[in-house]
Design an enzyme around this catalytic site. Structure first.
Site, PDB file in Angstrom:
ATOM      1  N   LYS A  14      -6.392  -0.863   9.653  1.00  0.00           N
ATOM      2  CA  LYS A  14      -6.337  -0.264   8.461  1.00  0.00           C
ATOM      3  C   LYS A  14      -8.280   0.086   8.673  1.00  0.00           C
ATOM      4  O   LYS A  14      -9.113   0.617   9.849  1.00  0.00           O
ATOM      5  CB  LYS A  14      -7.128  -1.628   7.798  1.00  0.00           C
ATOM      6  N   SER A  20      -5.200  -2.616  -1.043  1.00  0.00           N
ATOM      7  CA  SER A  20      -5.858  -1.454  -1.286  1.00  0.00           C
ATOM      8  C   SER A  20      -4.851  -1.126   1.136  1.00  0.00           C
ATOM      9  O   SER A  20      -5.549   0.219   1.032  1.00  0.00           O
ATOM     10  CB  SER A  20      -6.736  -1.149  -0.805  1.00  0.00           C
ATOM     11  N   SER A  80      -6.163  -7.224  -1.092  1.00  0.00           N
ATOM     12  CA  SER A  80      -5.888  -5.971  -0.580  1.00  0.00           C
ATOM     13  C   SER A  80      -4.815  -6.600   1.188  1.00  0.00           C
ATOM     14  O   SER A  80      -3.943  -5.455   1.580  1.00  0.00           O
ATOM     15  CB  SER A  80      -6.447  -5.023  -0.116  1.00  0.00           C
TER      16      SER A  80
END
Length: 428
Positions: A59, A135, A159
């Protein structure tokens, strides 16, 4: 005969092109070098770890040496490149992973929807018209579509688990600080956890072993008769879509048929007490502290919806925050006492189907209403510092939800073992 790691990597790169909008940056040169090194080790009969030669993405909150950490935002785009790898990234390299790139995400990790106005929004791998969840949006899509075999996400209010549910894969929030968070741009430091996403529980266990630098080996021959799980309903099913409620009850029935003992567990009272510990949500208070200087100098470059949520935390007094954290610690202890005798509890990861991207982009009211519902169930695990994992739970019409298994802090190994056992029951 299996393909070489380099061949596998090149096939993935050819398929994804420039990577957008799933990736914010492909690490072409280093990935190819890592793939070639993995092939040389294979030829020599060497293996650094269980993920040696595995294609992994990270990420874009995590520092990768020589690459700018954008955190999904134009606010940081063009900032100085990271001087060194985050510890979690360094552990991936030592384990022989092939790091293909950095994945797209909600700006500053502050939404469960997964929209991104800077890098674009990747559609769910299940239905491109629907949100990927956030996210860790690009992370989940990269695994579901096969451009990554494993991926590293973060989880502050769901997330890792939310996008896993919406993309039909597995995502885990480990106990807080199981994976070191240095070199990771924070959202709310007391709630943030770095965690794995994979096609299945076994993949999550392999990746977590590397990220945490300690083994999480799945047990063989685990007896279902020795397991007791709570079943959460009540507030966890409030406003639930009929497809989610139906799939959840069917999954519970299949878990029972495995021979696992299940019993209702009422968590609503503690949940309401936790939500009342502070005048505003804790995540907004900590995010406001993290972003204070950037908001003062670059407020106009923020996604307006992200800025609006951060702003909620600005007026909070230090005394209110300190008292809230004391109350939170007490509630964590009370939940652990209530769950004593249970090996964990089940709940839907998210209570609704993934909305369409168009609907979320078009209407602020619809966006914030969906975001509240999508974050509600998994955020319980962050506030109470649980370890928690989302297993794929089909909803029909080719849509995906998640069956969430959670346990008290520190029981990550047991959680993974039970998750492996009930994985087929979640999927139907």
């Amino acid at each position: 005969m299996s393909r070489s790691v380099r061949d596998k990597l090149e096939a993935n790169l050819a398929r994804i092109g420039d990577g957008a909008p799933v990736f914010t940056k492909l690490l072409l040169d280093t990935a190819r070098a890592e793939a070639d090194a993995a092939d040389r080790r294979r030829e020599a009969g060497l293996q650094l770890s269980a993920i040696d030669g595995t294609i992994v993405s990270v990420k874009d909150l995590l520092d990768v040496k020589g690459v700018t950490t954008w955190a999904g935002s134009s606010v940081l785009k063009g900032a100085t490149a990271a001087a060194q790898d985050a510890p979690s990234v360094a552990r991936l390299r030592r384990a022989g992973a092939v790091i293909i790139g950095k994945t797209n995400m909600t700006e500053f990790a502050f939404s469960g929807i997964g929209l991104n106005t800077t890098f674009g929004t990747p559609g769910s791998a299940v239905d491109k018209a629907r949100i990927p969840g956030g996210s860790s949006s690009g992370a989940a899509v990269s695994v579901a579509e096969g451009s990554s075999e494993l991926t590293v996400g973060t989880d502050t209010g769901g997330s890792c688990r939310i996008p896993a549910a919406f993309n039909g894969i597995t995502g885990m929030k480990p106990t807080h600080k199981t994976v070191p968070d240095e070199g990771c741009f924070p959202l709310a430091p007391s709630l943030d956890s770095i965690g794995p996403l994979a096609k299945d529980v076994a993949g999550c266990a392999r990746l977590l072993s590397v990220l945490a630098d300690r083994p999480f080996d799945l047990a063989e021959g685990l007896s279902p008769a020795r397991i007791r799980l709570g079943v959460a309903r009540g507030g966890f099913l409030a406003e639930a879509a009929p497809s989610v409620a139906k799939a959840y009850e069917a999954a519970i029935e299949r878990v029972t048929r495995l021979g696992i003992a299940v019993e209702p567990v009422d968590l609503d009272g503690l949940w309401q007490e936790m939500l009342a510990i502070c005048p505003v949500p804790l995540v907004t208070v900590e995010a406001a502290a993290v972003h204070r200087d950037l908001l003062e100098s670059k407020a106009e470059t923020y996604d307006r919806r992200v800025a609006a949520r951060i702003a909620i935390g600005v007026p909070c007094k230090a005394t209110d925050y300190i008292i809230a954290m004391e109350r939170r610690r007490a509630l964590i202890g009370r939940l652990a006492a209530q769950l004593d005798g249970l090996d964990g509890f089940l709940a839907p990861t998210v209570p609704i189907e993934a909305p369409t991207i168009a609907a979320m982009e078009a209407d602020d009211e619809a966006f914030f209403a969906a975001n509240r519902l999508i974050l509600r169930n998994p955020a319980f695990g962050n506030l109470f510092d649980l370890c928690s994992i989302s297993l794929p739970m089909p909803l029909g019409d080719k849509l995906s939800g998640g069956l969430m298994l959670s346990a008290v802090a520190g029981r990550d190994q047991q959680l993974l073992n039970i998750a492996k056992l009930i994985e087929p029951a979640a999927a139907g």
